[in-house]
Design a protein around this motif. Structure first.
Motif, PDB file in Angstrom:
ATOM      1  N   LEU A  62      -2.109  -5.621  -8.419  1.00  0.00           N
ATOM      2  CA  LEU A  62      -1.214  -4.491  -8.135  1.00  0.00           C
ATOM      3  C   LEU A  62      -0.007  -4.459  -9.071  1.00  0.00           C
ATOM      4  CD1 LEU A  62      -1.270  -4.812  -4.244  1.00  0.00           C
ATOM      5  CD2 LEU A  62      -2.512  -3.141  -5.639  1.00  0.00           C
ATOM      6  N   GLY A  63       0.042  -5.410 -10.018  1.00  0.00           N
ATOM      7  CA  GLY A  63       1.148  -5.451 -10.970  1.00  0.00           C
ATOM      8  C   GLY A  63       2.436  -6.013 -10.391  1.00  0.00           C
ATOM      9  N   ILE A  64       2.321  -6.804  -9.321  1.00  0.00           N
ATOM     10  CA  ILE A  64       3.496  -7.404  -8.685  1.00  0.00           C
ATOM     11  C   ILE A  64       3.536  -8.889  -9.047  1.00  0.00           C
ATOM     12  CG2 ILE A  64       4.600  -7.963  -6.477  1.00  0.00           C
ATOM     13  CD1 ILE A  64       3.362  -5.377  -5.366  1.00  0.00           C
ATOM     14  N   PRO A  65       4.680  -9.350  -9.581  1.00  0.00           N
ATOM     15  CA  PRO A  65       4.786 -10.758  -9.995  1.00  0.00           C
ATOM     16  C   PRO A  65       4.621 -11.740  -8.832  1.00  0.00           C
ATOM     17  CG  PRO A  65       6.644  -9.457 -10.823  1.00  0.00           C
ATOM     18  CD  PRO A  65       5.886  -8.588  -9.873  1.00  0.00           C
ATOM     19  N   ASP A  66       4.300 -12.956  -9.172  1.00  0.00           N
ATOM     20  CA  ASP A  66       4.094 -14.041  -8.215  1.00  0.00           C
ATOM     21  C   ASP A  66       5.334 -14.202  -7.331  1.00  0.00           C
ATOM     22  OD1 ASP A  66       3.824 -16.475  -6.894  1.00  0.00           O
ATOM     23  OD2 ASP A  66       3.093 -17.555  -8.659  1.00  0.00           O
ATOM     24  N   PRO A  67       5.202 -13.971  -6.024  1.00  0.00           N
ATOM     25  CA  PRO A  67       6.361 -14.060  -5.135  1.00  0.00           C
ATOM     26  C   PRO A  67       6.762 -15.501  -4.829  1.00  0.00           C
ATOM     27  CG  PRO A  67       4.403 -13.579  -3.866  1.00  0.00           C
ATOM     28  CD  PRO A  67       3.993 -13.536  -5.315  1.00  0.00           C
ATOM     29  N   TYR A  68       5.944 -16.470  -5.240  1.00  0.00           N
ATOM     30  CA  TYR A  68       6.225 -17.863  -4.924  1.00  0.00           C
ATOM     31  C   TYR A  68       6.867 -18.610  -6.089  1.00  0.00           C
ATOM     32  CZ  TYR A  68       3.567 -16.860  -0.767  1.00  0.00           C
ATOM     33  OH  TYR A  68       3.133 -16.320   0.416  1.00  0.00           O
ATOM     34  N   LEU A  69       7.067 -17.942  -7.206  1.00  0.00           N
ATOM     35  CA  LEU A  69       7.771 -18.573  -8.315  1.00  0.00           C
ATOM     36  C   LEU A  69       9.230 -18.764  -7.934  1.00  0.00           C
ATOM     37  CD1 LEU A  69       6.480 -16.777 -11.529  1.00  0.00           C
ATOM     38  CD2 LEU A  69       6.043 -19.122 -10.828  1.00  0.00           C
ATOM     39  N   VAL A  70       9.757 -19.902  -8.249  1.00  0.00           N
ATOM     40  CA  VAL A  70      11.176 -20.148  -7.988  1.00  0.00           C
ATOM     41  C   VAL A  70      11.955 -19.623  -9.181  1.00  0.00           C
ATOM     42  CG1 VAL A  70      12.935 -21.923  -7.612  1.00  0.00           C
ATOM     43  CG2 VAL A  70      10.646 -22.181  -6.615  1.00  0.00           C
TER      44      VAL A  70
END
Length: 169
Positions: free
Chosen positions: A158-166
């Motif tokens: 969906l073109g949404i970056p990794d939400p778990y990256l700090v």
């Protein structure tokens, strides 16, 4: 086929939540073995409610015994191991997978903390909720890693970056 119905209250931004919910749900399902079922003749139904912190607080207290609002709640209607059998054997070809409920205040606060849009965060929470409806969980480390991997993959489509990256600022 996947049928996602979204109902939202006025606190939520005026966006095409039906399209957002449908894309998020489809992306989540495609990361699982149930992806083939969603493409079959059966209709798999999911309801998404975008509501207030107060409503989610009440639901969280009533169904989970937790006296506080949370970002997302999932209410599966069937056991995941029965989904395939139900889609093949339902009288009308429709299976109600379950309901997902998001709290606006919690979602908006978390989005602001992460420096992302409410839309992107809500999309992530819908993906997360759909995976719960399909039986995935994050109680142990290995379960959490597997579920987060599916979330990352779905959001990437969906073109949404990794939400778990700090993020380091």
């Amino acid at each position: 086929m996947l049928d996602v119905a979204v109902q939202h209250e006025s606190d939520w931004p005026e966006l095409d939540w039906d399209a957002i919910g449908a894309k998020a749900a489809a992306a989540a399902v495609e990361q699982t073995p149930f992806g083939e079922l969603a493409a079959a003749d059966a209709v798999i139904e999911i309801a998404v409610r975008l509501t207030s912190d107060d409503e989610v607080h009440q639901l969280n207290r009533q169904y989970r015994g937790k006296d506080k609002p949370t970002n997302v709640l999932s209410f599966p209607m069937i056991e995941p191991d029965l989904i395939e059998a139900l889609t093949q054997n339902s009288d009308d070809g429709e299976v109600i997978l379950g309901d997902i409920v998001l709290a606006y205040g919690v979602c908006a606060h978390e989005a602001a903390e992460k420096g992302i849009s409410v839309e992107d965060h809500a999309t992530h929470l819908i993906v997360h909720g759909v995976l719960h409806l399909l039986g995935y969980d994050h109680q142990g480390d290995s379960e959490a890693e597997a579920m987060e991997s599916m979330e990352r993959a779905a959001l990437d489509t969906l073109g949404i970056p990794d939400p778990y990256l700090v993020r380091e600022d």
